[in-house]
Design a protein around this motif. Sequence first.
Motif, PDB file in Angstrom:
ATOM      1  N   ALA A 164       0.830  -1.206   0.000  1.00  0.00           N
ATOM      2  CA  ALA A 164       0.000   0.000   0.000  1.00  0.00           C
ATOM      3  C   ALA A 164       0.861   1.251   0.000  1.00  0.00           C
ATOM      4  O   ALA A 164       0.576   2.222  -0.724  1.00  0.00           O
ATOM      5  N   ASP A 165       1.930   1.274   0.784  1.00  0.00           N
ATOM      6  CA  ASP A 165       2.815   2.441   0.819  1.00  0.00           C
ATOM      7  C   ASP A 165       3.507   2.645  -0.526  1.00  0.00           C
ATOM      8  O   ASP A 165       3.682   3.781  -0.989  1.00  0.00           O
ATOM      9  N   VAL A 166       3.895   1.550  -1.150  1.00  0.00           N
ATOM     10  CA  VAL A 166       4.540   1.646  -2.462  1.00  0.00           C
ATOM     11  C   VAL A 166       3.574   2.223  -3.495  1.00  0.00           C
ATOM     12  O   VAL A 166       3.947   3.089  -4.306  1.00  0.00           O
ATOM     13  N   LEU A 167       2.329   1.771  -3.474  1.00  0.00           N
ATOM     14  CA  LEU A 167       1.348   2.265  -4.432  1.00  0.00           C
ATOM     15  C   LEU A 167       1.053   3.752  -4.219  1.00  0.00           C
ATOM     16  O   LEU A 167       0.937   4.512  -5.182  1.00  0.00           O
ATOM     17  N   ARG A 168       0.939   4.167  -2.965  1.00  0.00           N
ATOM     18  CA  ARG A 168       0.699   5.593  -2.697  1.00  0.00           C
ATOM     19  C   ARG A 168       1.895   6.436  -3.134  1.00  0.00           C
ATOM     20  O   ARG A 168       1.727   7.549  -3.673  1.00  0.00           O
ATOM     21  N   ALA A 169       3.087   5.939  -2.900  1.00  0.00           N
ATOM     22  CA  ALA A 169       4.275   6.681  -3.326  1.00  0.00           C
ATOM     23  C   ALA A 169       4.334   6.798  -4.851  1.00  0.00           C
ATOM     24  O   ALA A 169       4.688   7.863  -5.393  1.00  0.00           O
ATOM     25  N   GLN A 170       3.961   5.724  -5.554  1.00  0.00           N
ATOM     26  CA  GLN A 170       3.949   5.775  -7.009  1.00  0.00           C
ATOM     27  C   GLN A 170       2.901   6.756  -7.518  1.00  0.00           C
ATOM     28  O   GLN A 170       3.133   7.502  -8.478  1.00  0.00           O
TER      29      GLN A 170
END
Length: 310
Positions: free
Chosen positions: A253-259
């Motif tokens: 989830a953190d990776v997707l928000r950062a992307q």
Amino acid sequence: MSPAALGALVGLLAGGGVLLVVWSLRSRRITLDQRLAPYLRPRRTTSSLLHAPAARVPFPTLQRIIAPVMADGVRLVSRLGSPTAELRARLVRAGRDDTVEQFRAGQVVWGALGLAGGLGVALLLAATRGSSPVVLAVLVALAGVSAALARDWLLTRQVHAREARMLAELPTVAELLALAVGAGEGAAGALERVVRTTHGELSVELGRTLADTRAGAPLTLALDRLSDRTGLAALSRFAEAVSVAIDRGTPLADVLRAQAQDVREEGRRALMEAGGRKEVQMMVPVVFLILPVTVLFAVFPSAVVLRVGL
């Protein structure tokens, strides 16, 4: 237009037609392999019910007449146009199901229509203004080539427009994936939920990725295929980040928000760059159109007063 010039134009067109017919007949000369092919074909061992019936056309005779000419035109466009591999990649990036041969055939049709339109304009110019036959022949050739190239240019425009829509949809799709993953869904389940609830070009590509995973491919490999199909740098980074997060077990989830945030920042930078280019382009009409008119309005009354005073 004088009768001699008109006769020269008609003779030039007739000679060109004869040369095209002779070249077409010589290029379609039957070779020894083609003569022996019907007798060397392997016999069908399966039932004829397993084979799809041949497509019926309204005018089969006309199709048999036009097919060799169309094949020659496709070969000519293939030699003069874009490479086959590049054209196939652009068709995939445009989201079209056409094959390279079908697109080449469309280019041939567009070229034929351009030749017909150029010929009509040339005959009109010959009848009204008496233009030179050489100039008219060049006009007809340019019309045909331009029409064939316009088909390729429109495909490039479709690719750019589709990529722009996918880039605009990427932050929203990434946020939805992050919400689904944060709610407890797995990567494949979140992908399926987003594909089911959203619409757009990126959703179509994600649907293909989901179909690859259902066919047995790992999700990381399906994401790599997604980046290869689209060719977008932002989407490639997104797919690579998701693949790395899945392999290493980092919070997805953190990776997707950062992307999503990175894509928004990139879109903001692209918008600022486009605004700067538009500002520079606006200097052209300001300097060459508005400023001279302003100077003229400022100087003309003074010039008139000085002339009247003298």
